[in-house]
Every structure is written in structure tokens, then in C-alpha cells.
Design a protein around this motif. Structure first.
Motif, PDB file in Angstrom:
ATOM      1  N   PRO A  10      38.225  39.114  19.766  1.00 35.84           N
ATOM      2  CA  PRO A  10      38.397  38.118  20.592  1.00 35.84           C
ATOM      3  C   PRO A  10      39.600  37.240  21.215  1.00 35.84           C
ATOM      4  CG  PRO A  10      36.443  37.953  18.786  1.00 35.84           C
ATOM      5  CD  PRO A  10      37.515  39.428  19.141  1.00 35.84           C
ATOM      6  N   LEU A  11      40.650  37.713  20.420  1.00 39.90           N
ATOM      7  CA  LEU A  11      42.356  36.910  20.688  1.00 39.90           C
ATOM      8  C   LEU A  11      42.502  37.858  22.179  1.00 39.90           C
ATOM      9  CD1 LEU A  11      43.680  36.432  17.920  1.00 39.90           C
ATOM     10  CD2 LEU A  11      43.706  34.875  19.971  1.00 39.90           C
ATOM     11  N   TRP A  12      42.751  39.085  22.093  1.00 37.68           N
ATOM     12  CA  TRP A  12      43.002  40.026  22.869  1.00 37.68           C
ATOM     13  C   TRP A  12      42.290  39.623  24.170  1.00 37.68           C
ATOM     14  CZ3 TRP A  12      47.096  43.192  22.910  1.00 37.68           C
ATOM     15  CH2 TRP A  12      47.652  43.490  21.851  1.00 37.68           C
ATOM     16  N   ASP A  13      41.406  39.452  24.371  1.00 36.87           N
ATOM     17  CA  ASP A  13      40.588  38.622  25.772  1.00 36.87           C
ATOM     18  C   ASP A  13      41.229  37.879  25.663  1.00 36.87           C
ATOM     19  OD1 ASP A  13      38.917  40.989  24.853  1.00 36.87           O
ATOM     20  OD2 ASP A  13      37.180  40.291  24.232  1.00 36.87           O
ATOM     21  N   ALA A  14      41.045  36.929  25.607  1.00 37.56           N
ATOM     22  CA  ALA A  14      41.900  34.994  25.469  1.00 37.56           C
ATOM     23  C   ALA A  14      43.272  35.076  26.169  1.00 37.56           C
ATOM     24  CB  ALA A  14      41.569  34.672  24.813  1.00 37.56           C
ATOM     25  N   LEU A  15      43.996  35.972  25.467  1.00 38.94           N
ATOM     26  CA  LEU A  15      45.292  36.154  25.131  1.00 38.94           C
ATOM     27  C   LEU A  15      46.118  37.045  26.921  1.00 38.94           C
ATOM     28  CD1 LEU A  15      46.617  36.971  22.239  1.00 38.94           C
ATOM     29  CD2 LEU A  15      46.980  34.418  23.464  1.00 38.94           C
ATOM     30  N   LEU A  16      44.938  37.574  26.922  1.00 36.41           N
ATOM     31  CA  LEU A  16      44.750  39.180  28.420  1.00 36.41           C
ATOM     32  C   LEU A  16      44.925  38.309  29.348  1.00 36.41           C
ATOM     33  CD1 LEU A  16      46.127  42.044  26.688  1.00 36.41           C
ATOM     34  CD2 LEU A  16      47.327  40.667  27.601  1.00 36.41           C
ATOM     35  N   ALA A  17      43.555  37.512  29.338  1.00 32.91           N
ATOM     36  CA  ALA A  17      42.598  36.748  30.619  1.00 32.91           C
ATOM     37  C   ALA A  17      43.763  35.876  30.951  1.00 32.91           C
ATOM     38  CB  ALA A  17      41.266  35.818  29.925  1.00 32.91           C
ATOM     39  N   ILE A  18      44.655  35.811  30.856  1.00 34.22           N
ATOM     40  CA  ILE A  18      45.834  35.404  31.479  1.00 34.22           C
ATOM     41  C   ILE A  18      45.939  36.126  33.897  1.00 34.22           C
ATOM     42  CG2 ILE A  18      48.351  35.999  30.720  1.00 34.22           C
ATOM     43  CD1 ILE A  18      49.313  33.485  31.417  1.00 34.22           C
ATOM     44  N   PHE A  19      45.502  37.804  33.291  1.00 30.79           N
ATOM     45  CA  PHE A  19      46.138  38.681  34.257  1.00 30.79           C
ATOM     46  C   PHE A  19      44.394  39.108  35.014  1.00 30.79           C
ATOM     47  CE2 PHE A  19      48.866  39.699  30.791  1.00 30.79           C
ATOM     48  CZ  PHE A  19      49.949  39.303  31.713  1.00 30.79           C
ATOM     49  N   ALA A  20      43.531  38.293  34.488  1.00 33.51           N
ATOM     50  CA  ALA A  20      42.633  38.414  34.636  1.00 33.51           C
ATOM     51  C   ALA A  20      41.947  38.095  36.975  1.00 33.51           C
ATOM     52  CB  ALA A  20      40.947  38.315  34.351  1.00 33.51           C
ATOM     53  N   CYS A  21      42.829  36.514  36.220  1.00 32.50           N
ATOM     54  CA  CYS A  21      42.659  35.198  37.877  1.00 32.50           C
ATOM     55  C   CYS A  21      43.644  35.885  38.530  1.00 32.50           C
ATOM     56  CB  CYS A  21      42.448  34.355  37.271  1.00 32.50           C
ATOM     57  SG  CYS A  21      42.414  33.142  38.647  1.00 32.50           S
ATOM     58  N   PRO A  22      44.982  35.727  38.449  1.00 32.72           N
ATOM     59  CA  PRO A  22      45.532  36.627  39.816  1.00 32.72           C
ATOM     60  C   PRO A  22      45.011  37.956  40.024  1.00 32.72           C
ATOM     61  CG  PRO A  22      46.953  36.101  37.666  1.00 32.72           C
ATOM     62  CD  PRO A  22      46.186  35.688  37.788  1.00 32.72           C
ATOM     63  N   ALA A  23      44.834  38.759  39.297  1.00 37.44           N
ATOM     64  CA  ALA A  23      43.862  39.893  39.806  1.00 37.44           C
ATOM     65  C   ALA A  23      43.076  39.481  40.555  1.00 37.44           C
ATOM     66  CB  ALA A  23      43.245  40.902  38.429  1.00 37.44           C
ATOM     67  N   ILE A  24      42.092  38.905  40.553  1.00 41.66           N
ATOM     68  CA  ILE A  24      40.397  38.472  41.761  1.00 41.66           C
ATOM     69  C   ILE A  24      41.437  38.316  42.598  1.00 41.66           C
ATOM     70  CG2 ILE A  24      39.176  37.790  42.316  1.00 41.66           C
ATOM     71  CD1 ILE A  24      38.344  37.852  39.252  1.00 41.66           C
ATOM     72  N   LEU A  25      42.738  37.056  43.236  1.00 44.75           N
ATOM     73  CA  LEU A  25      43.020  36.565  43.462  1.00 44.75           C
ATOM     74  C   LEU A  25      44.296  37.752  44.304  1.00 44.75           C
ATOM     75  CD1 LEU A  25      44.556  33.003  42.363  1.00 44.75           C
ATOM     76  CD2 LEU A  25      42.546  33.366  43.315  1.00 44.75           C
ATOM     77  N   VAL A  26      45.187  38.089  44.086  1.00 46.21           N
ATOM     78  CA  VAL A  26      45.801  39.480  44.778  1.00 46.21           C
ATOM     79  C   VAL A  26      44.560  40.273  45.339  1.00 46.21           C
ATOM     80  CG1 VAL A  26      47.609  40.950  44.203  1.00 46.21           C
ATOM     81  CG2 VAL A  26      48.176  39.443  42.860  1.00 46.21           C
ATOM     82  N   ALA A  27      43.749  40.858  44.323  1.00 47.08           N
ATOM     83  CA  ALA A  27      42.778  42.052  45.284  1.00 47.08           C
ATOM     84  C   ALA A  27      42.271  40.840  46.750  1.00 47.08           C
ATOM     85  CB  ALA A  27      41.851  42.006  44.173  1.00 47.08           C
ATOM     86  N   ARG A  28      42.108  39.818  46.488  1.00 53.40           N
ATOM     87  CA  ARG A  28      41.523  39.287  47.849  1.00 53.40           C
ATOM     88  C   ARG A  28      42.534  39.561  48.926  1.00 53.40           C
ATOM     89  NH1 ARG A  28      40.178  33.252  50.402  1.00 53.40           N
ATOM     90  NH2 ARG A  28      42.232  33.113  48.594  1.00 53.40           N
ATOM     91  N   ASP A  29      43.828  39.202  48.464  1.00 58.58           N
ATOM     92  CA  ASP A  29      44.941  38.652  49.610  1.00 58.58           C
ATOM     93  C   ASP A  29      45.651  40.292  50.081  1.00 58.58           C
ATOM     94  OD1 ASP A  29      46.583  37.302  50.071  1.00 58.58           O
ATOM     95  OD2 ASP A  29      48.351  37.673  49.465  1.00 58.58           O
ATOM     96  N   VAL A  30      45.290  41.226  49.429  1.00 57.18           N
ATOM     97  CA  VAL A  30      45.539  42.564  49.716  1.00 57.18           C
ATOM     98  C   VAL A  30      44.022  43.000  50.653  1.00 57.18           C
ATOM     99  CG1 VAL A  30      47.494  42.750  47.583  1.00 57.18           C
ATOM    100  CG2 VAL A  30      45.145  43.278  47.647  1.00 57.18           C
ATOM    101  N   GLY A  31      43.387  42.822  50.163  1.00 53.76           N
ATOM    102  CA  GLY A  31      42.759  43.232  51.196  1.00 53.76           C
ATOM    103  C   GLY A  31      41.428  44.124  51.071  1.00 53.76           C
ATOM    104  N   LEU A  32      41.020  44.357  48.747  1.00 57.23           N
ATOM    105  CA  LEU A  32      40.807  44.689  48.506  1.00 57.23           C
ATOM    106  C   LEU A  32      39.266  45.866  48.936  1.00 57.23           C
ATOM    107  CD1 LEU A  32      40.154  47.631  46.448  1.00 57.23           C
ATOM    108  CD2 LEU A  32      40.621  45.795  44.212  1.00 57.23           C
ATOM    109  N   TYR A  33      38.750  43.809  48.265  1.00 61.29           N
ATOM    110  CA  TYR A  33      37.291  43.852  49.131  1.00 61.29           C
ATOM    111  C   TYR A  33      36.667  44.207  50.173  1.00 61.29           C
ATOM    112  CZ  TYR A  33      38.118  41.498  44.324  1.00 61.29           C
ATOM    113  OH  TYR A  33      38.774  40.596  42.827  1.00 61.29           O
TER     114      TYR A  33
END
Ligand code: SAM
Length: 334
Positions: A10-33
Motif C-alpha cells: 500500500p505504501l509503494w502504491d501511494a508513494l509512486l502514484a505521484i507518477f500516475a497522474c502526469p503519465a496520463i497528462l503526458v500520454a494525452r499531450d503526446v497523442g498516445l490515446y
């Protein structure tokens, strides 16, 4: 230490979730979807189409796989139904405005920013609902964000409501998304969106775009002090969460006094899953985000029901409507 320490995931999931949000924003920005809109593609195809080297491409895709936005398909990857519904711009439930809002807030939502609002208990953004101080650009971005996050749940609550109003007053109704969906579900319904002047203008545009000006209108005014237009149902979506419970109680009392006997109040919010407020994490996060620009927080079903009961409403019910969303309803006796 005695014995084995507990599982630390649970700690790993919470601490590394910091990367999940920008990974979605960046994926949208670079046109992945949009690159996957017409069918599956391999890593090599995506790398060359998006001009991203294979190593970062693999890491970016791993987050999309973990959040179930893409899935393996043949030698490559395909969009899931989740990504098609919320991350493709032509979908009616596109999260675009909401992602824009998250991206706009990113410079504020930092370690330092959070520490500041936690220590100060005062929004760093000032009073975002002060009509005199409201920047029209910010009001438009905020309303676009609310519209995007509300599009899917706005279709769900009228189905779950179990009662059909004649006139719905959507108080702090933003773009009018809820009033519009209710009017589409109930062809006899008349709906009124009560909003601050800068947002009222946006609601008028949105209502016109949906061809509903004959039955849905926007009225400029303040829910705290202006007379409330006559209606047999008052609807508040994500309005209570902007205010302390004492202020929510004021709104509920105003609604009670203005509704006719038999009239209903409907409060639409993302509620904590239990009265101890023990999750989910998304709602705890939303509550933290409210520290930056409001005086509010996320509430439990019991808290909202207590506010409605305190104003005199009876027959209180809480119904899960869509995803994390619920409605809490009450009836004015008589
Ligand atoms: C979090 S947004 C919710 C928008 C919409 N109900 C939805 O769920 O998409 C809160 C809304 O309350 C409106 N609001 C704030 N103070 C208000 C007031 N005094 N009178 C009317 N509306 C107000 C804001 O302009 C904003 O659109």
C-alpha cells in the motif's frame, strides 16, 4: 521488531502514484490515446509515430496498462473501453476539461503547496467564488473541468432518483450539465440553473448548444442571498463539498423554506465509502485538492443526511448512482 513487517505494497502504491497522474497528462499531450483510436499498434509503431524512444515509451505504456487504459492486443496495444469513453476528445464523456484543470493546478499541487495549505488552513487561491474577484478565464476553465467530470454521472442520477420533478432548480449548476441531462431524460421537465454571473454566461452557451433553451434557462444570482426561483426540486452537485457543514446547513434551510410541501432536495457528491471516511483514495485526494481553493471537504452520507435532517427534510435516502457518485435525497413534509 517481532516477526515479519507487514506487506508494504500500500505504501509503494501511494508513494509512486505521484507518477500516475502526469503519465496520463503526458500520454494525452503526446497523442498516445488518439494514436490508438483506429486500432492496436506495436511499441515500435507508437515510438516512431509519437517520436518517443522505446525505453520511455515502454514505461509510459506500463502505467497505461496498470490503470487499464490500454490492453495487450496481438503484438501491440489497444485502447480499453475506459480510455475510449474518457480520453478520446469526440466522446460525450471526455475528461478533457477536467484534465486541463488538473494540469493547470499541477504547479500548485506540489509537496510545498500541500504543506502550505495543510499548515495554513486557508486556500492559496483566495476566494474562487467571490463574484467581484472572479477572473472570467479561471471561471471558464473551472466550469469546463466540472462539466467534463460531471458528464457521465449527470446521465446516471436521474435514472436512480425514483421521482420525477416538474421544475428542477440546479443551484451552483456550473455549465448546466446536470440540468441538461435531466431535461433530456424527462421531456416534460423545466430546469433552471442558478449561477454566479460569469458562469451563468457559460451555462447559457451550453444550454443553447444542446438546443434546450425552451425548457432550460440560466439565472444569475447568489444562492446565499437572492430569492430562489420557484421549483419542486433543488439539486446541488459538488456545491456542499465547497463549504463547511455549517454553511451547507444554511443552504439546506434556504431550500427547505423555498420548496413547496412534498418538494425534494437532491445532493449529488462523491461520498466517502463509510462514515469513518476510510476511502477510497480518490475521494481523500479530492478532499485535499479542495484545501487549495475552497473552505470545504468531501463528506460522508451520514454528514449530508444530518444536514438535511437538521433543516427539516424527511425520508432521507442515499443512493449510489455512478462510479464514486451518490445522491442524498430528502422530502419536505406535507
Ligand atoms: C464545484 S462547482 C459545481 C458545478 C456543477 N454543479 C457540477 O457539479 O458540475 C460549484 C459551483 O458553485 C457555484 N457557486 C459558488 N458560489 C455560488 C453562489 N453564491 N451562488 C450561485 N452559485 C455559486 C460556482 O460558480 C461553481 O460553478
Amino acid at each position: 521488531m517481532n516477526g515479519e513487517p507487514p506487506d508494504d505494497r500500500p505504501l509503494w502504491d501511494a508513494l509512486l502514484a505521484i507518477f500516475a497522474c502526469p503519465a496520463i497528462l503526458v500520454a494525452r499531450d503526446v497523442g498516445l490515446y488518439t494514436a490508438l483510436r483506429d486500432g492496436p499498434r506495436t511499441i515500435d509503431e507508437l515510438s516512431s509515430a509519437l517520436e518517443i524512444a522505446p525505453r520511455p515509451m515502454r514505461s509510459l505504456l506500463a502505467v497505461q496498462l496498470a490503470v487499464r487504459l490500454i490492453e495487450p492486443a496481438g503484438d501491440g496495444f489497444a485502447l480499453t473501453a475506459l480510455a475510449r469513453a474518457y480520453l478520446l476528445p469526440d466522446s460525450p464523456s471526455y475528461f478533457g476539461g477536467f484534465l486541463d484543470l488538473v494540469q493547470m493546478g499541477a504547479p500548485m499541487y506540489t509537496y510545498d503547496g500541500l504543506k502550505r495549505v495543510v499548515r495554513a488552513d486557508a486556500p492559496t487561491m483566495g476566494d474562487v467564488f467571490d463574484p467581484g474577484a472572479q477572473d472570467p478565464g479561471f471561471a471558464r476553465a473551472m466550469t469546463g473541468g466540472m462539466h467534463a467530470m460531471s458528464a457521465a454521472p449527470a446521465r446516471a442520477w436521474p435514472r436512480a432518483c425514483g421521482w420525477q420533478p416538474k421544475v428542477l432548480l440546479d443551484i451552483g449548476g456550473g455549465s448546466g450539465v446536470h440540468a441538461i441531462e435531466a431535461a433530456q431524460r424527462w421531456p416534460e421537465l423545466e430546469a433552471i440553473v442558478l449561477e454566479l454571473p460569469s458562469v451563468c454566461e457559460i451555462a447559457e452557451e451550453t444550454i443553447a448548444r444542446h438546443g434546450l433553451t425552451a425548457r432550460v434557462r440560466a439565472v444569475s444570482g447568489s444562492m446565499w442571498k437572492d430569492p430562489l426561483p420557484a421549483a419542486d426540486a433543488h439539486f446541488y452537485s459538488q456545491v456542499f463539498h465547497d463549504w463547511p457543514l455549517a454553511q451547507c446547513a444554511l443552504l439546506a434551510r434556504r431550500s427547505f423554506e423555498s420548496l413547496p410541501p412534498g418538494g425534494r432536495i437532491i445532493v449529488h457528491e462523491m461520498l466517502y465509502e463509510d462514515d469513518a471516511k476510510s476511502g477510497p483514495l480518490a475521494i481523500a485526494g479530492l478532499s485535499l485538492s479542495l484545501l487549495f481553493g475552497t473552505q470545504g471537504e468531501q463528506y460522508s452520507s451520514a454528514e449530508i443526511q444530518a444536514v438535511l435532517a437538521g433543516a427539516g427534510f424527511v425520508d432521507l435516502t442515499t443512493t449510489r448512482t455512478f462510479g464514486y457518485w451518490s445522491i442524498v435525497t430528502g422530502r419536505r413534509p406535507g
